[in-house]
Design a protein around this motif. Structure first.
Motif, PDB file in Angstrom:
ATOM      1  N   ALA A  78       0.840  -1.203   0.000  1.00  0.00           N
ATOM      2  CA  ALA A  78       0.000   0.000   0.000  1.00  0.00           C
ATOM      3  C   ALA A  78       0.875   1.254   0.000  1.00  0.00           C
ATOM      4  N   PRO A  79       1.609   1.508  -1.098  1.00  0.00           N
ATOM      5  CA  PRO A  79       2.536   2.644  -1.110  1.00  0.00           C
ATOM      6  C   PRO A  79       1.855   3.980  -1.378  1.00  0.00           C
ATOM      7  N   ALA A  80       2.458   5.039  -0.842  1.00  0.00           N
ATOM      8  CA  ALA A  80       2.115   6.421  -1.210  1.00  0.00           C
ATOM      9  C   ALA A  80       3.422   7.023  -1.733  1.00  0.00           C
ATOM     10  N   THR A  81       3.569   7.096  -3.051  1.00  0.00           N
ATOM     11  CA  THR A  81       4.844   7.480  -3.659  1.00  0.00           C
ATOM     12  C   THR A  81       4.642   8.470  -4.797  1.00  0.00           C
ATOM     13  N   LYS A  82       5.741   9.103  -5.207  1.00  0.00           N
ATOM     14  CA  LYS A  82       5.726  10.098  -6.273  1.00  0.00           C
ATOM     15  C   LYS A  82       7.027   9.994  -7.066  1.00  0.00           C
ATOM     16  N   GLU A  83       6.935  10.034  -8.388  1.00  0.00           N
ATOM     17  CA  GLU A  83       8.083  10.089  -9.304  1.00  0.00           C
ATOM     18  C   GLU A  83       8.985   8.864  -9.234  1.00  0.00           C
ATOM     19  N   THR A  84       8.473   7.740  -8.787  1.00  0.00           N
ATOM     20  CA  THR A  84       9.322   6.554  -8.725  1.00  0.00           C
ATOM     21  C   THR A  84       9.594   5.971 -10.109  1.00  0.00           C
ATOM     22  N   ASP A  85       8.679   6.133 -11.062  1.00  0.00           N
ATOM     23  CA  ASP A  85       8.913   5.603 -12.409  1.00  0.00           C
ATOM     24  C   ASP A  85      10.131   6.239 -13.072  1.00  0.00           C
ATOM     25  N   MET A 106      -0.935   9.996   1.444  1.00  0.00           N
ATOM     26  CA  MET A 106      -1.044  10.551   0.082  1.00  0.00           C
ATOM     27  C   MET A 106      -1.219  12.066   0.095  1.00  0.00           C
ATOM     28  N   TYR A 107      -1.825  12.609   1.131  1.00  0.00           N
ATOM     29  CA  TYR A 107      -1.980  14.060   1.215  1.00  0.00           C
ATOM     30  C   TYR A 107      -0.618  14.743   1.360  1.00  0.00           C
ATOM     31  N   GLY A 108       0.277  14.107   2.096  1.00  0.00           N
ATOM     32  CA  GLY A 108       1.576  14.705   2.357  1.00  0.00           C
ATOM     33  C   GLY A 108       2.507  14.732   1.161  1.00  0.00           C
ATOM     34  N   LEU A 109       2.189  13.997   0.099  1.00  0.00           N
ATOM     35  CA  LEU A 109       3.020  14.049  -1.102  1.00  0.00           C
ATOM     36  C   LEU A 109       3.072  15.461  -1.679  1.00  0.00           C
ATOM     37  N   ALA A 110       2.082  16.277  -1.349  1.00  0.00           N
ATOM     38  CA  ALA A 110       2.082  17.675  -1.806  1.00  0.00           C
ATOM     39  C   ALA A 110       3.278  18.443  -1.260  1.00  0.00           C
ATOM     40  N   ALA A 111       3.844  17.990  -0.141  1.00  0.00           N
ATOM     41  CA  ALA A 111       5.001  18.678   0.427  1.00  0.00           C
ATOM     42  C   ALA A 111       6.186  18.669  -0.529  1.00  0.00           C
ATOM     43  N   ALA A 112       6.258  17.671  -1.404  1.00  0.00           N
ATOM     44  CA  ALA A 112       7.350  17.613  -2.379  1.00  0.00           C
ATOM     45  C   ALA A 112       7.333  18.829  -3.301  1.00  0.00           C
ATOM     46  N   ASP A 113       6.150  19.425  -3.523  1.00  0.00           N
ATOM     47  CA  ASP A 113       6.071  20.628  -4.355  1.00  0.00           C
ATOM     48  C   ASP A 113       6.894  21.765  -3.753  1.00  0.00           C
ATOM     49  N   GLY A 114       6.902  21.839  -2.421  1.00  0.00           N
ATOM     50  CA  GLY A 114       7.695  22.877  -1.773  1.00  0.00           C
ATOM     51  C   GLY A 114       9.183  22.637  -1.925  1.00  0.00           C
ATOM     52  N   VAL A 115       9.604  21.366  -1.888  1.00  0.00           N
ATOM     53  CA  VAL A 115      11.013  21.037  -2.116  1.00  0.00           C
ATOM     54  C   VAL A 115      11.401  21.434  -3.538  1.00  0.00           C
ATOM     55  N   ILE A 116      10.513  21.156  -4.488  1.00  0.00           N
ATOM     56  CA  ILE A 116      10.777  21.497  -5.887  1.00  0.00           C
ATOM     57  C   ILE A 116      10.933  23.001  -6.061  1.00  0.00           C
ATOM     58  N   ARG A 117      10.071  23.778  -5.420  1.00  0.00           N
ATOM     59  CA  ARG A 117      10.161  25.234  -5.541  1.00  0.00           C
ATOM     60  C   ARG A 117      11.451  25.761  -4.927  1.00  0.00           C
ATOM     61  N   TRP A 118      11.866  25.201  -3.794  1.00  0.00           N
ATOM     62  CA  TRP A 118      13.116  25.615  -3.158  1.00  0.00           C
ATOM     63  C   TRP A 118      14.290  25.348  -4.085  1.00  0.00           C
ATOM     64  N   LEU A 119      14.291  24.189  -4.729  1.00  0.00           N
ATOM     65  CA  LEU A 119      15.351  23.855  -5.667  1.00  0.00           C
ATOM     66  C   LEU A 119      15.319  24.764  -6.896  1.00  0.00           C
ATOM     67  N   GLU A 120      14.114  25.050  -7.389  1.00  0.00           N
ATOM     68  CA  GLU A 120      13.990  25.927  -8.563  1.00  0.00           C
ATOM     69  C   GLU A 120      14.577  27.304  -8.269  1.00  0.00           C
ATOM     70  N   GLU A 121      14.324  27.819  -7.083  1.00  0.00           N
ATOM     71  CA  GLU A 121      14.876  29.128  -6.709  1.00  0.00           C
ATOM     72  C   GLU A 121      16.398  29.138  -6.772  1.00  0.00           C
ATOM     73  N   ARG A 122      17.006  27.986  -6.543  1.00  0.00           N
ATOM     74  CA  ARG A 122      18.460  27.866  -6.549  1.00  0.00           C
ATOM     75  C   ARG A 122      19.009  27.474  -7.924  1.00  0.00           C
ATOM     76  N   GLY A 123      18.099  27.304  -8.893  1.00  0.00           N
ATOM     77  CA  GLY A 123      18.520  26.920 -10.240  1.00  0.00           C
ATOM     78  C   GLY A 123      18.976  25.482 -10.337  1.00  0.00           C
ATOM     79  N   GLU A 124      18.482  24.601  -9.455  1.00  0.00           N
ATOM     80  CA  GLU A 124      18.913  23.206  -9.430  1.00  0.00           C
ATOM     81  C   GLU A 124      17.850  22.307 -10.043  1.00  0.00           C
ATOM     82  N   GLY A 125      18.276  21.455 -10.955  1.00  0.00           N
ATOM     83  CA  GLY A 125      17.369  20.549 -11.630  1.00  0.00           C
ATOM     84  C   GLY A 125      17.849  20.273 -13.040  1.00  0.00           C
ATOM     85  N   VAL A 126      17.082  19.507 -13.774  1.00  0.00           N
ATOM     86  CA  VAL A 126      17.407  19.212 -15.172  1.00  0.00           C
ATOM     87  C   VAL A 126      17.068  20.447 -16.010  1.00  0.00           C
TER      88      VAL A 126
END
Length: 400
Positions: A78-85, A106-126
């Motif tokens: 019974a996983p609650a996961t994101k971007e594993t593929d 599953m509700y808490g997976l939304a917290a990953a959006d905040g991590v993504i925004r923090w990284l975007e501000e730093r110019g980190e990502g593909v």
């Protein structure tokens, strides 16, 4: 508890009158300087939580400033996961910027959006177009209504705050981060971490959120299964409980919906398939420390990260097999040890009793962690959430 393997170097340190756990930094066969996943070069951890009513949940972020090759292996029902593929070796994703281990299911997976925004501000990502696409796989535990209100959940602001708190050094353990609302086999669970230095100087580390339907306690003597894998006295005086403390009924109040999630990491350079294999092998570490494991009510998921540079070790290269097996086996044992630290550092919250409170004779001689090894995990406040949400709301408005 006696270690399963007592390194010769630890014995030499003891003969010299030196405390091995405090002076074992970078010594082959022993834990790293903080006995934490952050001993792996290039790995940082940030954690936030709220343990104030109506909340009992949180977020843990494992961040690598340089994108790391990462694999995943998911075995619970019974996983609650994101971007594993994205992490499948057949797919083109080159690596990840961070992995999130969170509460709130599953509700808490939304917290990953905040991590993504923090990284975007730093110019980190593909690099994509005129911007970047931060890669943040995530897994969450089921802690809804387990001491906090069912609707008191993490949000993107929590992920942003956890990423903002990421640093090297000691990692806070117990009722913190993604493990704030965790339970395990009827006891209070939480976050645990551990590391080991291999003979060639490679470091392997693990961080886990223990929230299992199964139990980390051996029903025969009420000891922690993980204690069998102790290195250099790391459990600080933990013993087997006295017979009068060992009550069989302690194992009967487990909850049906859970999930144990973890990250194992190394600075050995791995190809993507080798990282996936490392994640798969590491599930044996959970099986050594928790029983039963991978039930239909669990979502057990392990991520494996490689921060190493240079020619990657490959699973289909026989010349690499010996070194890969050393890394994989170390990850398995290190994850089992991390489970032990999670249970030993947990504290009683409400009706969820900690291992040490349930079995006081086992912990009677356990020494506290030194202050400089405790690590940090800030409590989320309304003010900190408001500040993070202001940053998250800075996108251009939609035109009328």
């Amino acid at each position: 508890m006696k270690s399963r393997l007592v390194p010769l170097v630890a014995a030499a340190l003891a003969l010299a009158g030196v405390s091995a756990p405090a002076h074992a930094a970078d010594t082959p066969g022993l834990p790293g300087r903080n006995n934490a996943i952050t001993d792996v070069p290039g790995v940082q951890v940030g954690q936030v939580q709220s343990t104030r009513a109506p909340y009992l949940t949180g977020t843990t972020v494992v961040y690598t400033p340089r994108m790391s090759v990462t694999g995943v292996d998911q075995r619970g029902g019974a996983p609650a996961t994101k971007e594993t593929d994205l992490l499948d070796p057949l797919n083109s994703n080159p690596g990840v910027n961070a992995v999130m281990l969170g509460g709130s299911s599953m509700y808490g997976l939304a917290a990953a959006d905040g991590v993504i925004r923090w990284l975007e501000e730093r110019g980190e990502g593909v690099p994509v177009g005129s911007g970047v696409a931060p890669i943040v796989p995530a897994a969450d535990i089921y802690d809804l209504g387990r001491g906090g209100d069912f609707k008191a959940r993490t949000s993107p602001a929590w992920g942003y705050l956890a990423a903002e708190a990421a640093k090297e050094g000691p990692v806070r353990q117990g009722v913190v981060g993604g493990g704030a609302g965790a339970r395990a086999g009827g006891l209070k669970g939480g976050v645990g971490t551990a590391s080991v230095v291999l003979d060639d100087g490679v470091v392997v580390g693990a961080i886990v959120v223990v929230n299992a339907a199964g139990s980390p306690v051996d029903p025969r003597d009420c000891s922690l299964f993980a204690a069998r894998y102790e290195l250099a006295g790391e459990f600080r005086g933990l013993t087997t409980p006295k017979a009068k403390d060992c009550r069989p009924e302690a194992q009967t109040d487990a909850l049906p919906m859970n999930t144990t999630i973890a990250v194992v990491a190394t600075n050995a350079p791995l190809e993507k398939a080798a990282a996936a294999r490392m994640a798969g092998n590491s599930h044996d570490g959970l099986a050594r420390a928790i029983s039963p494991i991978h039930t239909l009510g669990d979502g057990d998921t392990i991520f494996a990260m490689s921060t190493g540079t240079g020619t990657p070790l490959r699973v289909n290269n026989p010349a690499d097999s010996r070194r890969l097996n050393q890394v994989f086996n170390a990850a398995t044992d290190t994850l089992a040890r991390a489970v032990g630290h999670a249970m030993l550092n947990a504290r009683t919250v409400g009706n969820a009793t900690s291992y040490c409170d349930r079995y006081p004779s086992a912990c009677a001689k356990v020494a506290p962690l030194p202050e400089d090894k405790l690590g940090e995990a800030p409590e989320v406040t309304q003010a900190s959430v408001d500040a993070a949400e202001q940053k998250l709301d800075s996108a251009p408005p939609i035109p009328d």
